[in-house]
Design an enzyme around this catalytic site. Structure first.
Site, mmCIF file in Angstrom:
data_model
loop_
_atom_site.group_PDB
_atom_site.id
_atom_site.type_symbol
_atom_site.label_atom_id
_atom_site.label_comp_id
_atom_site.label_asym_id
_atom_site.label_seq_id
_atom_site.Cartn_x
_atom_site.Cartn_y
_atom_site.Cartn_z
ATOM 1 C CG PHE A 136 -62.073 39.978 62.430
ATOM 2 C CD1 PHE A 136 -62.723 41.162 62.137
ATOM 3 C CD2 PHE A 136 -60.731 40.027 62.771
ATOM 4 C CE1 PHE A 136 -62.063 42.375 62.185
ATOM 5 C CE2 PHE A 136 -60.061 41.228 62.826
ATOM 6 C CZ PHE A 136 -60.724 42.411 62.523
ATOM 7 C CB ILE A 154 -62.280 50.726 65.492
ATOM 8 C CG1 ILE A 154 -61.447 50.334 64.266
ATOM 9 C CG2 ILE A 154 -63.372 49.708 65.764
ATOM 10 C CD1 ILE A 154 -60.734 49.008 64.419
ATOM 11 C CE1 TYR A 180 -65.701 46.818 66.572
ATOM 12 C CE2 TYR A 180 -63.699 45.675 65.898
ATOM 13 C CZ TYR A 180 -64.868 46.334 65.573
ATOM 14 O OH TYR A 180 -65.217 46.509 64.263
ATOM 15 C CG PHE A 197 -58.056 46.145 59.969
ATOM 16 C CD1 PHE A 197 -59.216 45.674 59.360
ATOM 17 C CD2 PHE A 197 -58.065 46.377 61.335
ATOM 18 C CE1 PHE A 197 -60.355 45.452 60.112
ATOM 19 C CE2 PHE A 197 -59.204 46.157 62.080
ATOM 20 C CZ PHE A 197 -60.357 45.690 61.470
#
Length: 206
Positions: A136, A154, A180, A197
Site C-alpha cells: 500500500f 502511526i 490506523y 513494514f
C-alpha cells in the site's frame, strides 16, 4: 487521437466525463449503472426534469447506504479477526520480539548509531504491506527516502523508531490499535487492519 472527438470542446467535454468517471470508480457501489449515470448527466445538461421524486431518491440512497455500511462492517470484522490470528501466530516465530503494547518486530540489520527521540525528524526507507502481502505504500519502490517527525506517524512507528539505532533495518508487525484503527486509511487499508513494514532508519535529520 480519437477519430470521434476532434474539436477542443469535444476533447475537454470527454475529459470532464473521464474525471467524473474516476471519482465514481474510486468509490463504487454494487449495481452502479454507467448508462444511467450518463443519462442523468445528459438530461441535466439538456434541462430535462428528473423522473424521480425526492422521496424516491431518498429511499434509494438510504438502501444503497445501508448495504454499503453493512459490507464495510463485515470487511472490518474480517480484517480484525485475520489480523489477530496473524499476529498470534507471528509472535511464535523465532526472532520476533513482542513489546508490552503489542507491537512485534524482528531485527534484519542492527545499526550502531544514535536512537531518535519522539521529537526527532528522521529519514527512512520503508515498504508497507497488508498481512496478505498487498503493497500500500513504499518509499523503496518510489526510490526516495521519506522524512517525518517521529511523533507524527502511526503509534507502531513512533514506538519502534525510538528503539532503533540509526543504520538499523527492522521488520514491524503492527496491530490495528497502533496503526490506523477503526478508521482504516484510503481504499486499501480496511478498518482494524494489522500492517507489516520493513523500515530502515537512514539518519536523524534533526
Amino acid at each position: 487521437m480519437s477519430e470521434k472527438y476532434t474539436s477542443s470542446a469535444d476533447i475537454v467535454s470527454y475529459s470532464l466525463g473521464r474525471q467524473m468517471g474516476d471519482q465514481f470508480a474510486s468509490d463504487p457501489f454494487d449495481g452502479m449503472n454507467p448508462q444511467a449515470i450518463a443519462e442523468g448527466i445528459i438530461d441535466t445538461l439538456s434541462g430535462k426534469p428528473s423522473p424521480f421524486s425526492q422521496d424516491d431518491l431518498q429511499k434509494a440512497f438510504q438502501e444503497i447506504n445501508d448495504v454499503m455500511q453493512a459490507k464495510a462492517a463485515e470487511k472490518a470484522q474480517k480484517a480484525a479477526a485475520e489480523g489477530e490470528a496473524f499476529l498470534t501466530e507471528n509472535a511464535k516465530r523465532d526472532g520476533v520480539i513482542v513489546t508490552e503494547s503489542g507491537l512485534q518486530y524482528e531485527i534484519i540489520v542492527e545499526g550502531n548509531g544514535e536512537k531518535p527521540s519522539a521529537e526527532s525528524v528522521v529519514s527512512t526507507h520503508y515498504h508497507g504491506t497488508l498481512i496478505d502481502g498487498t503493497v500500500f505504500d513504499s518509499s523503496v519502490e518510489r526510490g526516495q527516502p521519506a522524512q517525518f517527525p517521529v511523533n507524527r506517524v502511526i503509534g507502531g512507528w513512533t514506538e519502534a523508531l525510538q528503539m532503533m539505532p540509526t543504520g538499523s533495518k527492522w521488520k514491524l508487525y503492527i496491530p490495528h490499535n497502533l496503526a490506523y484503527g477503526p478508521q482504516g486509511s484510503g481504499g486499501t487499508i480496511a478498518p482494524y487492519s494489522a500492517l507489516v513494514f520493513e523500515v530502515e532508519l537512514l539518519e536523524i535529520v534533526s
